[in-house]
Design a protein around this motif. Structure first.
Motif, short mmCIF file in Angstrom:
data_model
loop_
_atom_site.label_atom_id
_atom_site.label_comp_id
_atom_site.label_asym_id
_atom_site.label_seq_id
_atom_site.Cartn_x
_atom_site.Cartn_y
_atom_site.Cartn_z
N PHE A 1 75.78 48.21 -15.41
CA PHE A 1 74.67 47.72 -14.58
C PHE A 1 73.83 46.69 -15.32
O PHE A 1 73.11 45.92 -14.69
CB PHE A 1 73.77 48.89 -14.14
CG PHE A 1 74.23 49.59 -12.89
CD1 PHE A 1 73.62 49.36 -11.68
CD2 PHE A 1 75.29 50.48 -12.93
CE1 PHE A 1 74.04 50.00 -10.52
CE2 PHE A 1 75.72 51.14 -11.78
CZ PHE A 1 75.10 50.89 -10.58
N TRP A 2 73.88 46.69 -16.64
CA TRP A 2 73.02 45.81 -17.44
C TRP A 2 73.84 44.58 -17.87
O TRP A 2 74.86 44.70 -18.55
CB TRP A 2 72.50 46.55 -18.65
CG TRP A 2 71.67 45.72 -19.60
CD1 TRP A 2 71.93 45.43 -20.89
CD2 TRP A 2 70.41 45.09 -19.30
NE1 TRP A 2 70.95 44.65 -21.43
CE2 TRP A 2 70.00 44.42 -20.48
CE3 TRP A 2 69.61 45.01 -18.16
CZ2 TRP A 2 68.81 43.69 -20.55
CZ3 TRP A 2 68.43 44.28 -18.22
CH2 TRP A 2 68.04 43.65 -19.40
N PRO A 3 73.39 43.37 -17.52
CA PRO A 3 74.17 42.17 -17.84
C PRO A 3 74.03 41.71 -19.29
O PRO A 3 74.79 40.86 -19.75
CB PRO A 3 73.58 41.13 -16.89
CG PRO A 3 72.16 41.55 -16.70
CD PRO A 3 72.20 43.07 -16.72
N GLY A 4 73.04 42.26 -19.99
CA GLY A 4 72.79 41.83 -21.36
C GLY A 4 71.57 40.94 -21.44
O GLY A 4 71.33 40.11 -20.56
N ARG A 5 70.80 41.10 -22.47
CA ARG A 5 69.54 40.37 -22.60
C ARG A 5 69.75 38.86 -22.71
O ARG A 5 68.96 38.07 -22.20
CB ARG A 5 68.78 40.87 -23.83
CG ARG A 5 67.37 40.32 -23.95
CD ARG A 5 66.63 40.97 -25.10
NE ARG A 5 67.30 40.71 -26.38
CZ ARG A 5 66.86 41.18 -27.54
NH1 ARG A 5 65.80 41.96 -27.58
NH2 ARG A 5 67.50 40.89 -28.65
N ARG A 6 70.84 38.44 -23.36
CA ARG A 6 71.06 37.01 -23.58
C ARG A 6 71.30 36.26 -22.27
O ARG A 6 70.99 35.08 -22.16
CB ARG A 6 72.27 36.81 -24.51
CG ARG A 6 72.04 37.31 -25.92
CD ARG A 6 73.28 37.10 -26.78
NE ARG A 6 73.62 35.69 -26.87
CZ ARG A 6 74.69 35.22 -27.52
NH1 ARG A 6 75.55 36.07 -28.07
NH2 ARG A 6 74.92 33.93 -27.58
N SER A 7 71.82 36.94 -21.27
CA SER A 7 72.13 36.29 -20.00
C SER A 7 71.01 36.43 -18.98
O SER A 7 71.05 35.79 -17.91
CB SER A 7 73.41 36.89 -19.40
OG SER A 7 74.50 36.76 -20.28
#
Length: 281
Positions: free
Chosen positions: A202-208
């Motif tokens: 569910f989490w795309p990642g902080r960088r994106s």
């Protein structure tokens, strides 16, 4: 503002959104990225409704087309993300942008007279799309067979045609703002339900996250413009004008991603978008 103007605004917004998909899809989970974009678009839409006092009563008859538009919108989004994840943009964009062809076919099916010249234009568009698809090379960066990419792009094209037809139908029965809210909320609810079942991240990642937020804003503006055109004269012009997003995406990919384009491929793109432009006349 005319339907044609709203469609052009949507074209530029989706052109930016789609070139970003090509970047993000290589680094972040696809479903999580799409969920972030849709939710950001929903927040934008609610904020816009609050700022403009856009909460209007929605007649019961408008719910069915608005909800169905949400189903088609999710199908279109999944197809688009899947196609751009595989690429290349030069193959994907013209296929997705050919959705006005389906509008012409639907018009003929529902009894609207379609001239011989318009049918010839549809054939020309198909030839342009086929040229780009056939000449798309299978380079080292194209890790998935073209057939898979073409399938996802075709699904996206079909989904967008259904989204705009049903969304504009709902907007004609009610106010376009609550109709769009229902459409977007339906797409998000279905996506979350599917993710619960299939269990992707569910989490795309902080960088994106920053880029996905900008994509969500662009997508929110574009969908709002498209469904808003439902209450205007020549609403179908919005769909035709919005299809220019593919050309914007291809040029951005050529300039920013260094995707090579041969002269025949440029000719194929030009034929495709010239035909689409004629349908707006």
């Amino acid at each position: 503002m005319s339907a044609l103007s709203l469609g052009l605004i949507a074209a530029f917004a989706w052109g930016f959104h789609d070139i970003c998909v090509r970047f993000v899809s290589q680094k972040a989970p696809l479903m999580a990225s799409l969920l972030t974009v849709l939710c950001t678009g929903l927040l934008f839409h609610v904020a816009y409704m609050l700022a403009t006092s856009g909460f209007h009563e929605t007649p019961a008859k408008a719910f069915a087309p608005a909800v169905l538009a949400g189903v088609f919108f999710l199908v279109a989004s999944l197809g688009l993300y899947g196609a751009f994840q595989r690429g290349p943009v030069r193959l994907v964009a013209p296929i997705i942008a050919s959705f006005p062809i389906l509008s012409v076919l639907w018009a003929a099916f529902t009894g609207t007279h379609v001239t011989v010249v318009e049918w010839l234009t549809v054939f020309v568009i198909l030839c342009g799309v086929s040229t780009v698809a056939y000449l798309s090379d299978q380079s080292a960066e194209d890790t998935v067979p073209k057939g898979v990419t073409i399938f996802f792009a075709s699904i996206a094209s079909f989904g967008y045609a259904g989204t705009f037809a049903l969304g504009q139908m709902a907007a004609e029965m009610s106010h376009h703002l609550p109709a769009t809210l229902i459409t977007r909320s339906t797409a998000i609810a279905l996506l979350i339900g599917g993710m619960v079942v299939w269990k992707p991240p569910f989490w795309p990642g902080r960088r994106s996250l920053g880029l996905l937020t900008l994509m969500g804003l662009a997508d929110g503006i574009a969908l709002l413009c498209m469904i808003s055109a439902g209450g205007l004269a020549n609403a179908e012009y919005a769909a035709v004008a919005a299809s220019v997003f593919g050309l914007i995406t291809i040029v951005l990919a050529w300039g920013l991603l260094n995707e090579k384009m041969t002269f025949p491929q440029w000719v194929g793109c030009a034929i495709t978008f010239a035909g689409i432009g004629y349908l707006a006349l």
